[in-house]
Design a protein around this motif. Structure first.
Motif, short mmCIF file in Angstrom:
data_model
loop_
_atom_site.label_atom_id
_atom_site.label_comp_id
_atom_site.label_asym_id
_atom_site.label_seq_id
_atom_site.Cartn_x
_atom_site.Cartn_y
_atom_site.Cartn_z
N UNK A 5 86.07 18.45 85.94
CA UNK A 5 84.82 18.05 85.30
C UNK A 5 84.30 19.28 84.56
N UNK A 6 84.35 19.23 83.24
CA UNK A 6 84.03 20.40 82.41
C UNK A 6 82.62 20.25 81.85
N UNK A 7 81.71 21.15 82.28
CA UNK A 7 80.31 21.11 81.87
C UNK A 7 79.82 22.51 81.54
N UNK A 8 78.72 22.56 80.77
CA UNK A 8 78.02 23.83 80.57
C UNK A 8 76.96 23.98 81.66
N UNK A 9 76.42 25.18 81.77
CA UNK A 9 75.37 25.41 82.76
C UNK A 9 74.17 24.50 82.52
N UNK A 10 73.80 24.32 81.28
CA UNK A 10 72.67 23.45 80.95
C UNK A 10 72.99 22.00 81.29
N UNK A 11 74.21 21.57 81.04
CA UNK A 11 74.59 20.20 81.37
C UNK A 11 74.57 19.96 82.87
N UNK A 12 74.90 20.94 83.67
CA UNK A 12 74.81 20.79 85.12
C UNK A 12 73.37 20.50 85.51
N UNK A 13 72.43 21.25 84.96
CA UNK A 13 71.02 21.06 85.30
C UNK A 13 70.50 19.71 84.81
N UNK A 14 71.05 19.21 83.69
CA UNK A 14 70.51 18.00 83.07
C UNK A 14 71.27 16.73 83.43
N UNK A 15 72.34 16.82 84.22
CA UNK A 15 73.21 15.67 84.43
C UNK A 15 73.14 15.07 85.82
N UNK A 16 72.18 15.48 86.64
CA UNK A 16 72.12 14.93 87.99
C UNK A 16 71.75 13.45 88.00
#
Length: 237
Positions: free
Chosen positions: A74-85
């Motif tokens: 699962x490839x995400x950016x740091x910002x996407x981790x915070x915004x994807x919950x």
């Protein structure tokens, strides 16, 4: 397993260097329920940015990983981790409970997963897998061997979703498949004997006659439908 994960991390570090923020193992392997050739190694890979350049760097690593019969990280950016919950509520809920940080920062620490998004994703996944199971079963009814393979391939996913149903209902999370089924029997008040049989066949490789396979499918569909209806009826504030 550990050597395979170590090789993956080294390849990711070589490909991305300082752009690689975190590599986290989650799912069955993070809780000790991983079975070689039967279970996936689920990995979250976090980068500082994802552009075509990063995708090009990831291609040989991910191709090698797929050749090991593992799902793409699962490839995400740091910002996407915070915004994807909200859209990856199940995955992040699992990571919050059990994870292994293989490299870098623990980007999961401090995340909040709202129950309303969590329940919606569990129901969505259950209904989607149920529909897909019916579609595939319709094609395979004349071939009972392939039908049994379909059932044994699908049981792991339904057990995972059953675990999430337990958590949503306020029960203790179970990670072993047999324990999940036993807990669901107590929670829903019905026997999950067909799921249990399919799980036993998955582990033993036992073969079935055509009539037995169709009968097993029938009972399996009824049990998965009961689970869908249970999750659909959960009241989440």
């Amino acid at each position: 397993m550990d050597q395979l994960l170590s090789d993956l991390v080294q390849r990711l570090k070589t490909a991305f260097g300082e752009q690689l923020i975190s590599v986290i193992l989650y799912g069955s392997a993070a809780v000790g329920d991983w079975q070689q050739k039967k279970s996936d190694l689920n990995v979250l890979c976090v980068l500082d940015r994802i552009t075509p350049a990063e995708l090009a760097k990831s291609e040989p690593v991910f191709r090698w990983w797929r050749e090991k019969r593992q799902p793409a990280p699962l490839l995400l950016t740091t910002e996407e981790v915070r915004a994807s919950t909200d859209c990856f509520a199940m995955e992040f809920h699992d990571m919050q409970q059990h994870r292994r940080v293989l490299h870098g920062n623990d980007v999961i620490l401090g995340l909040t997963v709202e129950d309303r998004f969590y329940r919606a994703q569990v129901e969505h996944e259950l209904r989607g897998k149920q529909i897909r199971l019916r579609q595939k079963a319709a094609e395979l009814l004349p071939d009972h061997k392939r039908l049994v393979t379909l059932l044994t391939d699908s049981i792991s996913t339904f057990c995972v979703l059953g675990r999430h149903a337990l958590v949503l209902s306020g029960r203790e999370a179970r990670w072993k498949k047999q324990e999940i089924l036993a807990a669901l029997e107590g929670l829903l008040g019905i026997p999950f004997k067909n799921c249990t049989t399919i799980l036993a066949i998955r582990q033993s490789g036992e073969s079935l006659s055509s009539g037995d396979a169709v009968s097993l499918l029938d009972g399996y569909l009824k049990e998965t439908d009961a689970l869908v209806r249970f999750v659909d009826g959960l009241a989440i504030p």
